[in-house]
Design an enzyme around this catalytic site. Structure first.
Site, short mmCIF file in Angstrom:
data_model
loop_
_atom_site.label_atom_id
_atom_site.label_comp_id
_atom_site.label_asym_id
_atom_site.label_seq_id
_atom_site.Cartn_x
_atom_site.Cartn_y
_atom_site.Cartn_z
N GLN A 190 78.47 15.27 29.15
CA GLN A 190 78.02 15.67 30.48
C GLN A 190 76.51 15.51 30.59
O GLN A 190 75.96 15.70 31.67
CB GLN A 190 78.36 17.15 30.73
CG GLN A 190 79.84 17.47 30.83
CD GLN A 190 80.09 18.97 30.82
OE1 GLN A 190 80.63 19.51 29.86
NE2 GLN A 190 79.71 19.67 31.88
N ARG A 303 73.60 34.01 33.70
CA ARG A 303 74.51 33.86 34.84
C ARG A 303 75.45 35.06 34.94
O ARG A 303 75.84 35.46 36.04
CB ARG A 303 75.29 32.54 34.77
CG ARG A 303 76.12 32.26 36.02
CD ARG A 303 76.69 30.84 36.06
NE ARG A 303 75.74 29.85 36.52
CZ ARG A 303 75.45 29.59 37.80
NH1 ARG A 303 76.06 30.25 38.76
NH2 ARG A 303 74.56 28.69 38.11
N ARG A 335 83.49 26.29 32.31
CA ARG A 335 83.66 26.50 33.76
C ARG A 335 83.47 27.95 34.20
O ARG A 335 84.28 28.82 33.86
CB ARG A 335 85.05 26.01 34.16
CG ARG A 335 85.24 25.77 35.62
CD ARG A 335 86.61 25.23 35.87
NE ARG A 335 86.75 24.64 37.19
CZ ARG A 335 87.81 23.96 37.59
NH1 ARG A 335 88.82 23.77 36.77
NH2 ARG A 335 87.87 23.44 38.79
N PHE A 337 80.67 29.72 33.44
CA PHE A 337 79.40 29.91 32.72
C PHE A 337 78.92 31.36 32.75
O PHE A 337 77.80 31.66 33.15
CB PHE A 337 78.36 28.98 33.38
CG PHE A 337 77.21 28.55 32.51
CD1 PHE A 337 77.35 27.56 31.57
CD2 PHE A 337 75.95 29.11 32.69
CE1 PHE A 337 76.26 27.13 30.81
CE2 PHE A 337 74.85 28.70 31.92
CZ PHE A 337 75.01 27.69 30.99
N THR A 433 70.64 28.09 36.85
CA THR A 433 69.74 29.25 36.83
C THR A 433 68.40 28.91 36.20
O THR A 433 67.42 29.60 36.44
CB THR A 433 70.38 30.44 36.10
OG1 THR A 433 70.59 30.08 34.73
CG2 THR A 433 71.71 30.82 36.73
N ALA A 502 77.13 23.19 36.27
CA ALA A 502 76.75 24.22 37.24
C ALA A 502 77.26 23.89 38.64
O ALA A 502 76.66 24.31 39.64
CB ALA A 502 75.23 24.44 37.24
N GLU A 705 83.12 25.14 39.90
CA GLU A 705 83.38 26.34 39.11
C GLU A 705 83.93 27.53 39.88
O GLU A 705 84.78 28.26 39.36
CB GLU A 705 82.09 26.78 38.40
CG GLU A 705 81.58 25.74 37.44
CD GLU A 705 80.27 26.17 36.82
OE1 GLU A 705 79.24 26.10 37.52
OE2 GLU A 705 80.29 26.57 35.65
N1 LUZ Z 1 74.48 25.00 32.80
C1 LUZ Z 1 73.19 25.33 32.75
C2 LUZ Z 1 75.32 25.58 33.65
O1 LUZ Z 1 72.46 24.78 31.96
N2 LUZ Z 1 72.71 26.27 33.61
C3 LUZ Z 1 73.50 26.90 34.50
O2 LUZ Z 1 73.03 27.74 35.27
C4 LUZ Z 1 74.86 26.56 34.51
N3 LUZ Z 1 75.69 27.18 35.35
C5 LUZ Z 1 76.97 26.85 35.33
C6 LUZ Z 1 77.42 25.88 34.46
N4 LUZ Z 1 76.61 25.25 33.64
MO1 MOS Z 2 79.50 23.60 33.16
S1 MOS Z 2 80.27 25.35 32.50
O1 MOS Z 2 79.14 23.51 34.68
O2 MOS Z 2 79.23 22.46 32.08
#
Ligand code: LUZ
Ligand code: MOS
Length: 750
Positions: A190, A303, A335, A337, A433, A502, A705
């Site tokens: 990703q 988060r 998913r 987070f 965030t 995110a 998410e």
């Molecule tokens: N990844 C990240 C995430 O690095 N920061 C985030 O705030 C986040 N939120 C949801 C999923 N992945």
């Molecule tokens: Mo994510 S938990 O948006 O890789």
């Protein structure tokens, strides 16, 4: 609009990283720590090295740059040296002429580890001071002043379990040496730019020496945000040392054992209410099981803090979270987070309060829903709040009173089977965030035949981001989607991309795409104005591939316009950068405006429990979801359906078990049960109407998410069904609530 690549997937013709196999490729296999914690006193790879077909066995000594792949915090060696911190930690890499030969040689590696005491529980790690980063505290109002005035007080403990991502495509990468000494790396990730940066660090070279290309991913769910990197870096290390293409692909069991999962949390809550059910104060402590390295744990915890109060307004709040280091594979993005864990604690507290007040939890949920302008504990006020709108729409649309009557009747008529229903109001903040990650870029080429190529940093993980970006380019130019190709992501075309994570990939990369298209569109207006002898380019429009002047259709077509722009020696390519405006967060004050906007929704889950066997069936999940003005309703519907079912799985079926030495027991997909077609309930999805989102791309909202959280209603529906079967049943808030646990609870001695 069709989903791009649908035919390829249906025919099994879509290519993944593992499908690329250049001639002469060598295969790598990972030798991992058999101990959860200890000191490596002896490592002998000689016997493995001399096995037939083995080309090399690499250890930390072979790393030319830094043996470090930690991103936020640098606490993660690529290959272990003196110490090991979890079962499954990579120690050595065997490279051989075939996968089978590489794996066979693993057994010939001899390691001696002096074991040390290991910690697996976050509360125990907390007691010992094994923390990652500071303990974080978010405060609103003053809980201590309010406790004495609360007429109802509840306290309790909540545990939620880990969750395996179960992406269909396991972790894998292919690294190919280039003539200039650099590498081209195909990676199932990703986060290609993060991979590029960390591979360069490990090899001690410049980032421009490393190209990371990502075909498509067979799922990710957060499991390939940070944790695709080690495998790509190991393949890169071997390709660099041996100057041969090297492939590294984990088998399912290796993947289950070696990679991290959703963070388990153990939490305490305390809630105070008026006797009318107004929540006056809420306190929660989260002990997050981070595993052995920092990975993304501090961001996940953050988060959680942002989602502590769920979809409710609470005037007095104190939330504390600690990221606890344990001897498990490092837990990671998954998913939601951290938001699902925190939302679950909130809902558990409300459920307990409803028991004490002898009311339906839904009454408390409704009463405390967020309203326009209410502050969150982190300072931001809720804007364009749709919590009540979704709730009320779901009551109307799904005829809730009739539904409740039907369930009451069923329960009155059935002795052994009981039904329960519960609801979940959703509130999920959109933006990374870490504010700096909220940026993206796009590169758009228009070729002389009028076809268009779009590159962005967004990775297609199956979520349909390519179709959305294609839709954005088609709408911005007003041309047929078939003219537009959305390219795979590679770091030479798009630099410094944030991970596809995110829920922001379509938003951020779509915005960048739109800006790049607008730059080209402006040049096209100028060409058209010249051709039509008009001195006002702004009077030119393009609608459905035809040029309009002052709103009147001309004979000039898209292809002619493009051909003429080229002949006039005007550029037909553009690059654009987008950064989400007006977001910030101050971690000293723990206040700010971290999110561009919030996603709202309401789910109603109905379950039928077999009180004799403890088995249950989720009958339906009825969702009212705020997708803004959806960019692609079919894709958004799929995300809501999949998210909700994955959420149900997390809280019910999916149980991860390890032995007392930290070895994973549920290391196959027959032991670890995930939702399948038979498990999945009917999912009804209704998108809230007239829900334009002024902050979003074409007034849309992010989708990936938030719907995961709908599964939370399933847990509480199941508790209700258990109560109907045995009113005095003792209820712990300990997920997953497997059929086995349901049965034990129903027949536990009082
Ligand atoms: N990844 C990240 C995430 O690095 N920061 C985030 O705030 C986040 N939120 C949801 C999923 N992945
Ligand atoms: Mo994510 S938990 O948006 O890789």
């Amino acid at each position: 609009m069709k989903r791009t690549e649908a035919e390829l997937h249906a025919r099994g013709e879509a290519l993944f990283t593992a499908d690329y196999l250049p001639e002469g490729t060598l295969f790598a296999a990972v030798f991992a720590s058999p101990e959860a914690h200890g000191e490596v006193s002896h490592l002998d790879t000689g016997a493995a090295r001399s096995q037939a077909g083995v080309v090399a066995v690499l250890t930390a000594k072979d790393i030319p740059g830094e043996n470090q792949i930690g991103n936020l915090i640098q606490d993660e060696p690529l290959l272990a040296t003196r110490e090991v911190h979890y079962v499954g930690q990579p120690i050595a890499l065997v490279v051989a002429k075939s996968e089978a030969l590489a794996r066979r040689a693993l057994a010939a590696i001899h390691v001696v580890i002096q074991s040390r005491p290991a910690v697996f529980e976050p509360r125990e790690a907390f007691k010992r001071g094994n923390l990652i980063g500071p303990v974080r505290t978010f405060v609103l109002g003053d809980v201590d002043r309010i406790w004495p005035r609360c007429e109802v007080m509840v306290e309790g403990r909540v545990d939620t379990g880990a969750q395996e991502h179960v992406y269909m495509e396991t972790q894998n990468a292919l690294a190919i040496p280039r003539e200039d000494g650099g590498l081209k790396v195909f990676s199932s990730t990703q986060a290609p730019s993060m991979g590029q940066r960390l591979i360069a660090r490990v090899l001690g070279c410049a980032m421009h020496q490393i190209e990371v290309e990502v075909p498509r991913l067979g799922g990710a769910f957060g499991g390939k945000e940070e944790q695709a990197t080690p495998w790509a870096a190991l393949a890169a290390l071997a390709a660099h040392r041996l100057q041969k293409p090297v492939k590294l692909a984990l088998r399912r069991r290796e993947d289950l054992r070696m990679t991290g999962k959703r963070h388990p949390y153990s939490s305490d809550f305390k809630m105070g209410l008026s006797k009318e059910g107004q929540i006056l104060a809420y306190e929660a402590h989260y002990y997050q099981n981070a595993g052995a390295t920092a990975d993304l744990s501090t961001a996940v915890l953050e988060r959680s803090l942002f989602h502590a109060t769920g979809s409710y307004f609470i005037p007095n709040v104190r939330i504390q979270g600690a990221c606890c280091r344990t001897n498990l594979p490092s837990n990671t993005a998954c998913r939601g987070f951290g938001a699902p864990q925190a939302t679950f604690v909130m809902e558990a507290a409300l459920f307990r309060a409803a028991q004490v007040l002898k009311v339906d939890p839904a009454a408390l949920q409704r009463k405390n829903l967020l309203r326009e302008g209410d502050p969150f504990p982190y300072g931001m006020r809720v804007e364009n709040c749709r919590a009540e709108a979704c709730w009320e729409e779901s009551v109307r649309r799904y005829e809730l009173s009739a539904l409740e009557e039907r369930i009451a009747r069923f329960n009155a008529e059935h002795g052994l089977e009981k039904k329960g229903i519960a609801r979940l109001p959703l509130c999920f903040g959109i933006s990374f965030t870490s504010t700096f990650l909220n940026q993206a870029s796009a590169l758009v080429h228009v070729y002389t035949d009028g076809s268009v190529s779009v590159s962005t940093g967004a990775i297609e993980v199956g979520q349909g981001v390519k179709a959305k970006i294609q839709a954005v380019a088609a709408r911005t130019f007003s041309i047929a989607p078939e003219r537009i190709k959305v390219e795979n992501t590679t770091t030479t075309r798009i630099a410094n991309a944030s991970p596809t994570a995110a829920s922001t990939a379509a938003d951020l990369n779509g915005h960048a795409t739109r800006l790049a298209c607008l730059t080209i569109a402006k040049r096209l207006q100028e060409t058209a104005a010249r051709l039509l002898s008009c001195d006002r380019p702004e009077a030119i429009g393009i609608i459905d591939e035809m040029v309009y002047l002052d709103g009147v259709r001309t004979d000039l077509r898209w292809e002619q316009l493009i051909a003429q722009t080229y002949l006039d020696r005007i550029g037909l390519s553009a690059h654009a950068h987008y950064a989400t405006p007006q977001i910030y967060f101050d971690r000293n004050q723990e206040k700010g405006r971290p999110f561009a906007y919030h996603v709202f929704g309401t789910a109603i889950v109905e379950v039928t429990l077999d009180g004799l066997r403890g088995t249950y069936r989720f009958d339906s999940i009825k969702v009212t979801h705020d997708a803004g003005a959806s960019l692609h309703p079919a894709i958004d519907r799929g995300q809501v359906e999949g998210g909700a079912v994955q959420g149900l799985g997390w809280l019910t079926l999916e149980e991860i078990l390890s032995d007392d030495q930290g070895r994973l027991l549920t290391d196959t997909l027959t032991d670890y049960k995930i939702p399948d077609l038979y498990f999945a309930p009917e999912v009804h999805v209704h998108f809230l109407e007239q829900a334009e989102n002024p902050e979003g791309l074409f007034h849309s909202k992010a989708i990936g998410e938030p719907p995961f959280l709908y599964g939370i209603a399933g847990y509480f529906a199941l508790l209700k069904a258990m109560q109907h079967f045995r009113p005095e049943v003792k209820m712990d808030f300990a997920a997953p609530l497997t059929p086995e646990k349901v049965l034990m609870a129903l027949y536990a001695e009082a």
